[in-house]
Design a protein around this motif. Structure first.
Motif, PDB file in Angstrom:
ATOM      1  N   UNK A   1      21.476   7.575  12.656  1.00  0.00           N
ATOM      2  CA  UNK A   1      21.303   8.844  11.980  1.00  0.00           C
ATOM      3  C   UNK A   1      21.022   8.631  10.487  1.00  0.00           C
ATOM      4  N   UNK A   2      21.737   7.688   9.889  1.00  0.00           N
ATOM      5  CA  UNK A   2      21.516   7.401   8.474  1.00  0.00           C
ATOM      6  C   UNK A   2      20.123   6.821   8.244  1.00  0.00           C
ATOM      7  N   UNK A   3      19.653   5.999   9.183  1.00  0.00           N
ATOM      8  CA  UNK A   3      18.316   5.413   9.075  1.00  0.00           C
ATOM      9  C   UNK A   3      17.240   6.504   9.142  1.00  0.00           C
ATOM     10  N   UNK A   4      17.458   7.520   9.996  1.00  0.00           N
ATOM     11  CA  UNK A   4      16.502   8.628  10.092  1.00  0.00           C
ATOM     12  C   UNK A   4      16.440   9.409   8.778  1.00  0.00           C
ATOM     13  N   UNK A   5      17.593   9.670   8.190  1.00  0.00           N
ATOM     14  CA  UNK A   5      17.646  10.378   6.911  1.00  0.00           C
ATOM     15  C   UNK A   5      16.943   9.576   5.826  1.00  0.00           C
ATOM     16  N   UNK A   6      17.171   8.270   5.826  1.00  0.00           N
ATOM     17  CA  UNK A   6      16.541   7.399   4.832  1.00  0.00           C
ATOM     18  C   UNK A   6      15.023   7.436   4.984  1.00  0.00           C
ATOM     19  N   UNK A   7      14.554   7.429   6.243  1.00  0.00           N
ATOM     20  CA  UNK A   7      13.113   7.479   6.496  1.00  0.00           C
ATOM     21  C   UNK A   7      12.514   8.794   6.012  1.00  0.00           C
ATOM     22  N   UNK A   8      13.229   9.906   6.205  1.00  0.00           N
ATOM     23  CA  UNK A   8      12.743  11.202   5.716  1.00  0.00           C
ATOM     24  C   UNK A   8      12.598  11.183   4.202  1.00  0.00           C
ATOM     25  N   UNK A   9      13.604  10.622   3.526  1.00  0.00           N
ATOM     26  CA  UNK A   9      13.533  10.530   2.070  1.00  0.00           C
ATOM     27  C   UNK A   9      12.389   9.628   1.645  1.00  0.00           C
ATOM     28  N   UNK A  10      12.194   8.522   2.356  1.00  0.00           N
ATOM     29  CA  UNK A  10      11.093   7.618   2.026  1.00  0.00           C
ATOM     30  C   UNK A  10       9.751   8.333   2.154  1.00  0.00           C
ATOM     31  N   UNK A  11       9.570   9.103   3.215  1.00  0.00           N
ATOM     32  CA  UNK A  11       8.318   9.832   3.408  1.00  0.00           C
ATOM     33  C   UNK A  11       8.107  10.848   2.286  1.00  0.00           C
ATOM     34  N   UNK A  12       9.163  11.557   1.912  1.00  0.00           N
ATOM     35  CA  UNK A  12       9.052  12.540   0.830  1.00  0.00           C
ATOM     36  C   UNK A  12       8.713  11.849  -0.494  1.00  0.00           C
ATOM     37  N   UNK A  13       9.339  10.710  -0.740  1.00  0.00           N
ATOM     38  CA  UNK A  13       9.060   9.974  -1.977  1.00  0.00           C
ATOM     39  C   UNK A  13       7.615   9.485  -2.003  1.00  0.00           C
ATOM     40  N   UNK A  14       7.125   8.956  -0.880  1.00  0.00           N
ATOM     41  CA  UNK A  14       5.731   8.498  -0.818  1.00  0.00           C
ATOM     42  C   UNK A  14       4.766   9.653  -1.034  1.00  0.00           C
ATOM     43  N   UNK A  15       5.072  10.802  -0.423  1.00  0.00           N
ATOM     44  CA  UNK A  15       4.226  11.974  -0.597  1.00  0.00           C
ATOM     45  C   UNK A  15       4.191  12.391  -2.063  1.00  0.00           C
ATOM     46  N   UNK A  16       5.368  12.523  -2.684  1.00  0.00           N
ATOM     47  CA  UNK A  16       5.434  12.929  -4.084  1.00  0.00           C
ATOM     48  C   UNK A  16       4.731  11.913  -4.983  1.00  0.00           C
ATOM     49  N   UNK A  17       4.887  10.654  -4.690  1.00  0.00           N
ATOM     50  CA  UNK A  17       4.207   9.609  -5.465  1.00  0.00           C
ATOM     51  C   UNK A  17       2.692   9.777  -5.362  1.00  0.00           C
ATOM     52  N   UNK A  18       2.212  10.049  -4.157  1.00  0.00           N
ATOM     53  CA  UNK A  18       0.776  10.261  -3.961  1.00  0.00           C
ATOM     54  C   UNK A  18       0.260  11.477  -4.709  1.00  0.00           C
ATOM     55  N   UNK A  19       1.035  12.576  -4.694  1.00  0.00           N
ATOM     56  CA  UNK A  19       0.647  13.784  -5.418  1.00  0.00           C
ATOM     57  C   UNK A  19       0.575  13.496  -6.916  1.00  0.00           C
ATOM     58  N   UNK A  20       1.589  12.817  -7.454  1.00  0.00           N
ATOM     59  CA  UNK A  20       1.597  12.495  -8.887  1.00  0.00           C
ATOM     60  C   UNK A  20       0.435  11.583  -9.268  1.00  0.00           C
ATOM     61  N   UNK A  21       0.103  10.624  -8.396  1.00  0.00           N
ATOM     62  CA  UNK A  21      -1.055   9.760  -8.666  1.00  0.00           C
ATOM     63  C   UNK A  21      -2.343  10.573  -8.684  1.00  0.00           C
ATOM     64  N   UNK A  22      -2.489  11.509  -7.738  1.00  0.00           N
ATOM     65  CA  UNK A  22      -3.691  12.356  -7.686  1.00  0.00           C
ATOM     66  C   UNK A  22      -3.768  13.224  -8.937  1.00  0.00           C
ATOM     67  N   UNK A  23      -2.651  13.788  -9.362  1.00  0.00           N
ATOM     68  CA  UNK A  23      -2.640  14.609 -10.569  1.00  0.00           C
ATOM     69  C   UNK A  23      -3.007  13.768 -11.780  1.00  0.00           C
ATOM     70  N   UNK A  24      -2.535  12.532 -11.830  1.00  0.00           N
ATOM     71  CA  UNK A  24      -2.859  11.659 -12.955  1.00  0.00           C
ATOM     72  C   UNK A  24      -4.353  11.316 -12.970  1.00  0.00           C
TER      73      UNK A  24
END
Length: 186
Positions: A1-24
């Motif tokens: 269960x903890x691994x699933x939560x960690x994966x969700x956070x990782x996906x959100x972080x990657x998405x946000x990182x991609x958005x910030x790179x596109x904005x830059x």
């Protein structure tokens, strides 16, 4: 269960990182100096940042952009339902205004003969109740350049609220308001 939560956070972080790179990338393509994030942090350290995020389809690819406005040029108005109006008033040269008007398909017959002359730009976003029990208001945008209405007030169906984000950091200390009952904020 903890691994699933960690994966969700990782996906959100990657998405946000991609958005910030596109904005830059978008920020730099528009000729802005420095990085998008640095400009954002600079405004936050001054106490407020004003953002205008938007998207477009380009060659079948969804692109995201975000403009940062100088908080000293932006006048937000709040009502019972939150942000109801935002007026941005700024100055640019006539040649910059001409390029902006032509690129956005606005009226350009106001343009004079002096390309370096400073002109005032007023960009207003506001909401108008649709009536008939509609849950969301119409969002209207209008633009004036040098006193001429170049974009008529019209509803933008892409939005159900004013698309400007006003981020305040810190706020005012209550000690500036002697006698104010602090229980109002509890």
């Amino acid at each position: 269960e903890e691994a699933e939560e960690k994966e969700k956070y990782n996906q959100a972080e990657y998405f946000l990182h991609g958005v910030l790179e596109e904005w830059d990338r978008s920020w730099r393509r528009r000729g802005m100096r420095g990085s998008f994030l640095r400009q954002y942090v600079s405004h936050i350290c001054e106490g407020q940042a004003v953002l205008f995020p938007w998207m477009e389809m380009s060659g079948g690819v969804l692109r995201t952009h975000c403009e940062i406005f100088d908080p000293l040029e932006v006048y937000p108005f709040y009502g019972a339902d939150g942000l109801e109006r935002v007026v941005r008033h700024f100055r640019i040269t006539e040649s910059q205004a001409r390029a902006k008007a032509i690129a956005r398909g606005w009226k350009a017959d106001w343009i004079g003969p002096s390309p370096s002359r400073p002109v005032d730009v007023v960009d207003a976003w506001y909401t108008v109740s649709r009536g008939n029990g509609a849950k969301t208001p119409d969002v209207i945008n209008a633009v004036m350049i040098d006193g001429s209405l170049v974009k008529e007030p019209e509803a933008d169906a892409n939005y159900d609220r004013v698309p400007i984000i006003v981020v305040t950091a810190g706020g005012l200390p209550w000690s500036l308001f002697p006698g104010l009952d602090n229980t109002l904020m509890e």
